[in-house]
Each structure stands twice: as C-alpha cells, then as structure tokens.
Design a protein around this motif. Structure first.
Motif, PDB file in Angstrom:
ATOM      1  N   LYS A 525       0.822  -1.207   0.000  1.00  0.00           N
ATOM      2  CA  LYS A 525       0.000   0.000   0.000  1.00  0.00           C
ATOM      3  C   LYS A 525       0.859   1.262   0.000  1.00  0.00           C
ATOM      4  CE  LYS A 525      -2.590   1.227   3.730  1.00  0.00           C
ATOM      5  NZ  LYS A 525      -3.712   1.207   4.671  1.00  0.00           N
ATOM      6  N   PHE A 526       1.934   1.257   0.813  1.00  0.00           N
ATOM      7  CA  PHE A 526       2.720   2.494   0.961  1.00  0.00           C
ATOM      8  C   PHE A 526       3.882   2.602  -0.017  1.00  0.00           C
ATOM      9  CE2 PHE A 526       0.583   2.145   5.090  1.00  0.00           C
ATOM     10  CZ  PHE A 526       0.001   3.406   5.158  1.00  0.00           C
ATOM     11  N   THR A 527       4.112   1.531  -0.805  1.00  0.00           N
ATOM     12  CA  THR A 527       5.229   1.592  -1.760  1.00  0.00           C
ATOM     13  C   THR A 527       4.672   1.905  -3.151  1.00  0.00           C
ATOM     14  OG1 THR A 527       6.417  -0.038  -0.463  1.00  0.00           O
ATOM     15  CG2 THR A 527       7.216   0.315  -2.690  1.00  0.00           C
ATOM     16  N   GLN A 567      -3.201   4.653  15.599  1.00  0.00           N
ATOM     17  CA  GLN A 567      -2.091   5.578  15.363  1.00  0.00           C
ATOM     18  C   GLN A 567      -1.568   5.396  13.957  1.00  0.00           C
ATOM     19  OE1 GLN A 567      -0.999   8.018  17.312  1.00  0.00           O
ATOM     20  NE2 GLN A 567      -2.543   7.449  18.849  1.00  0.00           N
ATOM     21  N   GLN A 568      -1.449   6.545  13.265  1.00  0.00           N
ATOM     22  CA  GLN A 568      -0.891   6.527  11.918  1.00  0.00           C
ATOM     23  C   GLN A 568       0.175   7.598  11.845  1.00  0.00           C
ATOM     24  OE1 GLN A 568      -4.704   7.321   9.926  1.00  0.00           O
ATOM     25  NE2 GLN A 568      -4.462   5.343   8.931  1.00  0.00           N
ATOM     26  N   VAL A 569       1.055   7.456  10.853  1.00  0.00           N
ATOM     27  CA  VAL A 569       2.025   8.530  10.644  1.00  0.00           C
ATOM     28  C   VAL A 569       1.247   9.717  10.089  1.00  0.00           C
ATOM     29  CG1 VAL A 569       4.048   9.249   9.315  1.00  0.00           C
ATOM     30  CG2 VAL A 569       3.931   6.935  10.270  1.00  0.00           C
ATOM     31  N   ASP A 570       1.498  10.877  10.718  1.00  0.00           N
ATOM     32  CA  ASP A 570       0.717  12.039  10.318  1.00  0.00           C
ATOM     33  C   ASP A 570       1.373  12.700   9.104  1.00  0.00           C
ATOM     34  OD1 ASP A 570      -1.045  14.065  10.207  1.00  0.00           O
ATOM     35  OD2 ASP A 570      -0.178  15.200  11.876  1.00  0.00           O
ATOM     36  N   ILE A 573       1.113  11.078   2.762  1.00  0.00           N
ATOM     37  CA  ILE A 573       1.091   9.731   2.148  1.00  0.00           C
ATOM     38  C   ILE A 573       0.035   8.883   2.849  1.00  0.00           C
ATOM     39  CG2 ILE A 573       2.467   7.675   1.610  1.00  0.00           C
ATOM     40  CD1 ILE A 573       4.976   9.497   1.857  1.00  0.00           C
ATOM     41  N   THR A 574       0.081   8.888   4.199  1.00  0.00           N
ATOM     42  CA  THR A 574      -0.870   8.078   4.961  1.00  0.00           C
ATOM     43  C   THR A 574      -2.299   8.530   4.689  1.00  0.00           C
ATOM     44  OG1 THR A 574       0.779   7.722   6.652  1.00  0.00           O
ATOM     45  CG2 THR A 574      -1.485   7.311   7.284  1.00  0.00           C
ATOM     46  N   ARG A 575      -2.461   9.897   4.705  1.00  0.00           N
ATOM     47  CA  ARG A 575      -3.829  10.398   4.476  1.00  0.00           C
ATOM     48  C   ARG A 575      -4.354   9.936   3.115  1.00  0.00           C
ATOM     49  NH1 ARG A 575      -1.926  14.453   7.673  1.00  0.00           N
ATOM     50  NH2 ARG A 575      -0.973  15.617   5.973  1.00  0.00           N
ATOM     51  N   LYS A 577      -3.420   7.238   1.493  1.00  0.00           N
ATOM     52  CA  LYS A 577      -3.640   5.799   1.420  1.00  0.00           C
ATOM     53  C   LYS A 577      -4.824   5.343   2.262  1.00  0.00           C
ATOM     54  CE  LYS A 577       0.274   5.471  -0.840  1.00  0.00           C
ATOM     55  NZ  LYS A 577       0.303   5.257  -2.281  1.00  0.00           N
ATOM     56  N   GLY A 578      -5.237   6.145   3.217  1.00  0.00           N
ATOM     57  CA  GLY A 578      -6.367   5.771   4.066  1.00  0.00           C
ATOM     58  C   GLY A 578      -5.976   4.752   5.103  1.00  0.00           C
ATOM     59  N   GLY A 579      -6.978   4.129   5.753  1.00  0.00           N
ATOM     60  CA  GLY A 579      -6.697   3.145   6.803  1.00  0.00           C
ATOM     61  C   GLY A 579      -7.189   3.644   8.151  1.00  0.00           C
ATOM     62  N   GLY A 607      13.099   3.032   2.746  1.00  0.00           N
ATOM     63  CA  GLY A 607      12.172   1.917   2.887  1.00  0.00           C
ATOM     64  C   GLY A 607      12.085   1.422   4.309  1.00  0.00           C
ATOM     65  N   SER A 608      11.252   0.390   4.510  1.00  0.00           N
ATOM     66  CA  SER A 608      11.057  -0.145   5.867  1.00  0.00           C
ATOM     67  C   SER A 608      11.200  -1.658   5.829  1.00  0.00           C
ATOM     68  CB  SER A 608       9.646   0.170   6.366  1.00  0.00           C
ATOM     69  OG  SER A 608       9.350   1.523   6.185  1.00  0.00           O
ATOM     70  N   THR A 609      11.642  -2.213   6.963  1.00  0.00           N
ATOM     71  CA  THR A 609      11.659  -3.669   7.102  1.00  0.00           C
ATOM     72  C   THR A 609      10.984  -4.020   8.420  1.00  0.00           C
ATOM     73  OG1 THR A 609      13.740  -3.794   5.908  1.00  0.00           O
ATOM     74  CG2 THR A 609      13.117  -5.731   7.188  1.00  0.00           C
TER      75      THR A 609
HETATM   76  P1  ADP Z   1      -3.423   1.521   8.706  1.00  0.00           P
HETATM   77  O1  ADP Z   1      -2.508   0.937   7.718  1.00  0.00           O
HETATM   78  O2  ADP Z   1      -4.784   0.966   8.669  1.00  0.00           O
HETATM   79  O3  ADP Z   1      -3.361   2.990   8.810  1.00  0.00           O
HETATM   80  P2  ADP Z   1      -1.609   0.207  10.483  1.00  0.00           P
HETATM   81  O4  ADP Z   1      -1.640   0.021  11.963  1.00  0.00           O
HETATM   82  O5  ADP Z   1      -1.486  -1.000   9.655  1.00  0.00           O
HETATM   83  O6  ADP Z   1      -2.900   1.029  10.097  1.00  0.00           O
HETATM   84  O7  ADP Z   1      -0.431   1.166  10.153  1.00  0.00           O
HETATM   85  C1  ADP Z   1      -0.273   2.323  10.912  1.00  0.00           C
HETATM   86  C2  ADP Z   1       0.498   3.370  10.170  1.00  0.00           C
HETATM   87  O8  ADP Z   1       1.859   2.970  10.022  1.00  0.00           O
HETATM   88  C3  ADP Z   1       0.051   3.577   8.759  1.00  0.00           C
HETATM   89  O9  ADP Z   1      -1.043   4.471   8.705  1.00  0.00           O
HETATM   90  C4  ADP Z   1       1.290   4.218   8.133  1.00  0.00           C
HETATM   91  O10 ADP Z   1       1.328   5.593   8.454  1.00  0.00           O
HETATM   92  C5  ADP Z   1       2.413   3.491   8.829  1.00  0.00           C
HETATM   93  N1  ADP Z   1       2.925   2.354   8.062  1.00  0.00           N
HETATM   94  C6  ADP Z   1       2.649   1.051   8.259  1.00  0.00           C
HETATM   95  N2  ADP Z   1       3.357   0.266   7.403  1.00  0.00           N
HETATM   96  C7  ADP Z   1       4.093   1.098   6.642  1.00  0.00           C
HETATM   97  C8  ADP Z   1       5.047   0.909   5.579  1.00  0.00           C
HETATM   98  N3  ADP Z   1       5.379  -0.314   5.112  1.00  0.00           N
HETATM   99  N4  ADP Z   1       5.639   2.019   5.040  1.00  0.00           N
HETATM  100  C9  ADP Z   1       5.329   3.250   5.518  1.00  0.00           C
HETATM  101  N5  ADP Z   1       4.439   3.497   6.509  1.00  0.00           N
HETATM  102  C10 ADP Z   1       3.833   2.424   7.060  1.00  0.00           C
END
Ligand code: ADP
Length: 625
Positions: A525-527, A567-570, A573-575, A577-579, A607-609
């Motif tokens: 989703k985030f890539t 909790q989401q990253v504010d 990108i997050t906004r 992608k939704g969630g 990136g993230s691992t």
């Molecule tokens: P959601 O994805 O439904 O928002 P999650 O608990 O799965 O909730 O993820 C929380 C937040 O972590 C995401 O909103 C995003 O901001 C961040 N996040 C999670 N996985 C990734 C990733 N692979 N790369 C970047 N950000 C990520």
C-alpha cells in the motif's frame, strides 16, 4: 802598700814608703755600704786595695773581673753587670779616684739587686693570675647568665613550634633577654587564646556540620520516602521520627485534619507517652479550641516554651502530666486547606531554636507532599478503576456492535453476490456496476468491523486462538497470492525468499496469516515504486520473517507509535492511502500472544523492514496485557 821612688844623682837612693791602706777599708765597711753589698777599691792595674769584705786578700788581681777590666781599660765603656771574685753575677757601679787612678767599685749581688724586681714580678704574676681567674670566673658567670636564658628562650621557641602553647619561659635577668622572654610568653598567651578559640570554633563548626549532615540525610531519607512510597503511614512515621531526633525533642506526633468534623486526629507518633496517645485519640482536638487550629489559621509555627504558664492550651494538664513542658506546633497546609499539624514535645522548658523551627517547616512541607501524594494516588487509583470499567464497557460495546454489524453486512454482501451471479434474473450493466461497488465497499467495511472486533476482543481479554500445526511456507504463499492483484495494479514486484526445509509450526494459522497479510498489505500500500520482499527462515526454534519494502520509510519518532491503536504517521502519504491505524496494533498483539515480537527498521526515503519473530512451536498462548 809600698811606694818606691828612685832619686836622681850620684848615690841617689830610693825612697821607699810603706803605706798602710787600711784606712781605706773604713770608708767601705759594712756599716757604710749596707749588709749584702760589697765595695772595693782597685788600683790602676786592678790590684785590690781595699774591700768591704775583710776576708778578701788585698793586693789580689781583680783585673780579670769584667767590670774591673772595663773600667781600668782606657776609653772602655763601663759595664753594669759583672762578677764577684766567687764568680757570682753582680750589679756593679764604679767611680774613679782622680789623680790616684784608683777605682772604687760598689757592687750588689744581682740576685739581691733584682729581688724587688722579682718580688714585683711575682706580685704582678699573682695579680695577673688572680685577674685571669677572676676574668674566667666572671666569664663563666656571665656565660651562665647569658646561655641559660638563651637556652630557655630556645626551648620556649621549640615548644611554640611544637604547638605547646602552655609552656612559659622563666627568665629573670632584668635585661633585654627577659623582655624577649616576656614577649615570647605574651605571644604564647595570645596563641593559646587564639588556638583555644579556634579549637572551640572547629568544635562548633564540626557540630554544626554534623547537624547539617544529619538534617540533610534526614531530608534526603524523607524525600526518598515521599517520592517512592505511597504508604502515607510509613512516610509520616519516618518524618516524625526524624523530626524528634533532629530537634532533640522527647516526643512528636503528626495530626491529620478532618475538614468535615473540623478536628485534628492523631495520625503518627514517635516516643509519645501511650496514655497521652490514648487520651488524645479519645478526645479529638478541635480546630477552634486548639493551638493546632490557631497555628493552622495563622499559617505559622507556634512555640510554647513553658506550658505551665501558657493560658489557653487545651491539652495543658494532659501534656504536663505526661511530663512535657514545652511544645512546638507546625501547621501542615495545602494550597488553601488545612491538612494537619506536626507537634514536637520536650520535657525541658524553653524555646525551640529558630533553626529547628525552620527545619520543622521543611518537614511539614514534606509531610504535606506525602499527604498530597497519597491523596492523588487514591484519586488516580479511583480514576484507574473507573477507566478500566469504562474501557471494559467500551470493549464490550465494540465487540457487541461489531458482531451485530457483521451479521447484516454479511447478509448484504451475500445477497449482492447472488444478484451479481444473476440468481434473481439478469440485471442491466449499470446495476451490476453499482452492485460491484457495493460489494467492494461492503468488504472494506467488513474488514474494518473485523479489526474493531479483534481489538475489542483483545482489550476485553476474550481473544481465543486455536493452536494447530501449520506450514509457514503455505501462509506466505497465500499472502503473496491475496496481495498479488494489488501489487500488480501498482506494478510492484512481490518476492518471497523462503528457506527450504522450514519446520512445521504450531500456532494459530489464521491469525498468523492475518498478521502477515497486514504487514505485506501495508508494504504494498505504501510503496509506489520498487519491490516488496518477504524473507523467511528458521533458527534457534524461531521463525524469522522479514518484510522489506522500498516505500517512503517511517521517521524514528513515529516508529514506536504506529504499533499503538488508531495511530498513523501524520503525513500526506498516509492520508492519501487511508486506513484506520488498527492493523499493526492487532498484528503486534497477535504475535505477542504467540510469544513472539515485531521490530521495525526503517530509513525515511529508503524503505522499511518489519521483522517478525515467532516460536516455531508455541506451547502456551500469552494473554495480552
Ligand atoms: P493503517 O494501515 O490501517 O493505517 P496500520 O496500523 O497497519 O494502520 O499502520 C499504521 C500506520 O503505520 C500507517 O497508517 C502508516 O502511516 C504506517 N505504516 C505502516 N506500514 C508502513 C510501511 N510499510 N511504510 C510506511 N508506513 C507504514
């Protein structure tokens, strides 16, 4: 003496005259010249004509005698020292009898002549010796007079040097040395005085320091007790004990104030007479009728130095009969309420020192802190209990609601599927399109409801897992297959690197699939460009699953937060992608229930691992905290 004279002419005869020179001896007899002296007369060639010593032979040749020889020799210098016929040295003087060429000698033996000189010499010698002896004696005396006091000075100086200021120099010479000794003694007096004062000061300072140290220690101990213990009773007991020790009081007590009844009640006491305690407990101290109340109202400490003459002390008789004669009362005050009082009692009468009063005020503050802490703690505890109940209710409500929502939603999805499948007759394309959107949104809604239901179950401690054998490889393949369409749509490659011969795991397969699906789903989703890689291996009884993506990465300050609920990253990108911010929190709890953990390594922009570690064989499930 015979004198012969030849006459001139024929038949000239000679006239011989026999002259008796005896008369000469009359001139030089002993009566004339004195005893021991000699006088004699010699003729022109040194023959003896007369001698005061009648035993001398007249006519004898005395020309050999040096003094005679010198005298009769024409032009010779007369000599003063000569020899007598016996060879003894004599002092000699001579005179010539003119015309007769006779010489009169007057002699004195040298020993006799020099006798006065020798006598003088002896006397002088004796006098000199006496003088020298006197000088030596005087010198010795003088030296004794000088050395002894100087030694005394020296000893005194050494004693001073060795800090023996009690030593005094005894010198009675009535001169500068005595002056000096007096100076030394005065200096020693002053030094002794200064030293004594200094010692006194050191003793006082040491006592003050020791007092300060014990005060600090007590404060530190109390501070620690206040900060670390919520047991008010033990904190107040510490405070009152230390207060009694540091003020050298005989007993002490801390009273708490009951605002509803307006009375002070005994909370903690130290060394306080038991009968006194019983009496105080039996008759609570009233606000308006006590020194405790007065000191609280005046907001200052009150000291009663002599109880026997204190006019209005309510517990006067009781306190006096318990043997206490002076009292210090320090109020315990909150922001604008009375919390109690610290009371110290002494058997001796007299004021408490100002420093003790100051210290007790600090103790009072600490007591107030302890009471406030306890009060706050009780409140927090109460609130915590209330919160836990509210949370239980919320979780219960969510669980019920989610369950109630799921049933009709499943119905809606089921019927829409039947409609799409044409079970109720063919539908126009427009209607099919709408039905597909209904299905898509419905599935999304179902996912959300499932998440909320999971969280609620976890919070309510109702999450039930079932342990079965599973193949991790199969789980990974399922996840890759389910996310394939999403990855394809974004042109992202999803790669799985699974180490061969993975052992069969024991755990909740459905939940572990859910965890991996969430993490791989997020990665895709985030890539936006690049790839997602899943690496799986087993080591030391654990499966290690690493999900690496080439997405935006997560800032270090967000890395812990994203595992918490909602909790989401504010960021944009997050906004975009939704969630809901629930997925990772559920995933972490599910992994933890399996006895594993999830870690995150991420570099923003790279990136993230996500690393998941779970035991291969889960023997027991841990309930979430
Ligand atoms: P959601 O994805 O439904 O928002 P999650 O608990 O799965 O909730 O993820 C929380 C937040 O972590 C995401 O909103 C995003 O901001 C961040 N996040 C999670 N996985 C990734 C990733 N692979 N790369 C970047 N950000 C990520």
């Amino acid at each position: 003496m015979t004198i012969a004279m030849a006459h001139a002419g024929r038949n000239a005869g000679s006239t011989v005259a026999e002259i008796n020179l005896k008369f000469l001896s009359n001139f030089i007899d002993e009566g004339q010249i004195g005893k021991d002296n000699d006088a004699f007369v010699v003729g022109p060639v040194g023959r003896l004509l007369a001698h005061s010593d009648t035993s001398q032979r007249l006519g004898a040749n005395l020309a050999e005698l040096p003094q005679v020889a010198a005298t009769i020799k024409a032009g010779a210098e007369p000599v003063t020292f000569g020899l007598d016929p016996g060879g003894q040295s004599v002092l000699s003087a001579s005179a010539e009898v003119p015309r007769m060429k006779w010489y009169v000698f007057f002699e004195q033996p040298l020993s006799k002549a020099l006798q006065p000189v020798y006598g003088l010499l002896y006397r002088t010698g004796w006098l000199l010796a006496l003088g020298v002896m006197l000088a030596v004696f005087a010198g010795v005396m003088m030296a004794r007079q000088m050395v002894v006091p100087i030694r005394a000075l020296q000893v005194g100086a050494r004693q001073l040097e060795a800090s023996d200021f009690g030593h005094r120099i005894e010198v009675r010479t009535a001169d500068e040395i005595e002056d000096l000794a007096d100076h030394f003694n005065r200096m020693a007096d002053q030094l002794q005085g200064s030293y004594g004062r200094l010692e006194q000061k050191v003793v006082e300072r040491t006592r003050d320091l020791a007092q300060s140290v014990s005060e600090l220690k007590a404060l530190e101990e109390i501070g620690r007790a206040v900060a670390s213990s919520l047991d008010t009773k033990s904190v107040l007991a510490t405070i009152v004990t230390r207060a009694v020790e540091l003020t050298h009081a005989d007993a002490g007590a801390i009273y708490s104030y009951d605002a509803s009844r307006e009375v002070f009640e005994l909370a903690e006491a130290h060394a306080l007479d038991q009968s006194f305690q019983d009496a105080v407990r039996a008759t609570p101290t009233k606000l308006d009728e006590s020194v405790l109340g007065l000191s609280a109202k005046k907001r200052e400490a009150i000291c009663i130095p002599d109880l026997s003459i204190a006019p209005n002390y309510p517990l006067k008789d009781l306190t006096l009969s318990a043997g206490y004669n002076s009292v210090l009362v320090v109020p315990l005050l909150g922001q604008d309420e009375i919390l109690g009082a610290l009371v110290l009692q002494r058997r001796a009468s007299g004021d408490f020192p100002a420093s003790a009063v100051g210290l007790m005020q600090t103790f009072a503050h600490q007591s107030v802190l302890a009471m406030n802490n306890a009060h706050l703690f009780r409140e927090v505890e109460q609130k915590g209990r209330e919160l836990a109940i509210a949370n239980d209710h919320k979780s219960q409500f969510f669980a019920n609601m989610s369950h109630e929502l799921r049933t009709p939603l499943n119905g809606i999805l089921g019927f829409s599927e039947l409609l799409v499948d044409g079970l109720y007759g063919p539908l126009p394309d427009k209607a099919l399109e709408v039905l597909e959107r209904i299905q898509k949104d419905g599935k999304h809604l179902l996912g959300l409801i499932n998440d909320v239901l999971d969280i609620s179950k976890i919070d309510a401690g109702q999450l039930s897992l079932s342990l079965n054998d599973y193949s991790l490889q199969a789980i990974v393949e399922t996840v890759v297959a389910s996310t394939g369409s999403l990855a394809q749509a974004k042109a992202i490659e999803v790669k799985a690197v699974i180490s061969p011969d993975l052992p069969i795991g024991l755990g909740d397969e459905r939940r572990l699939t859910q965890v991996l699906l969430n993490i791989v789903g997020n990665a895709i989703k985030f890539t936006d460009t690049g790839s997602v890689e899943i690496r799986v291996n087993a080591a030391n009884g654990h499966f290690n699953i690493a999900v690496r993506d080439t997405g935006p990465g997560i800032l270090p300050e967000d890395q812990a937060r994203i595992f918490e609920q909602f909790q989401q990253v504010d960021n944009s990108i997050t906004r975009q992608k939704g969630g809901t911010g629930l997925g990772l929190s559920i995933a972490r709890r599910l992994v933890e229930v399996h006895g594993g953990r999830i870690d995150l390594e991420s570099t923003p922009g790279v990136g993230s691992t996500f690393n998941i570690v779970v035991p291969v064989r889960v023997t027991e499930l841990r309930q979430p905290e």
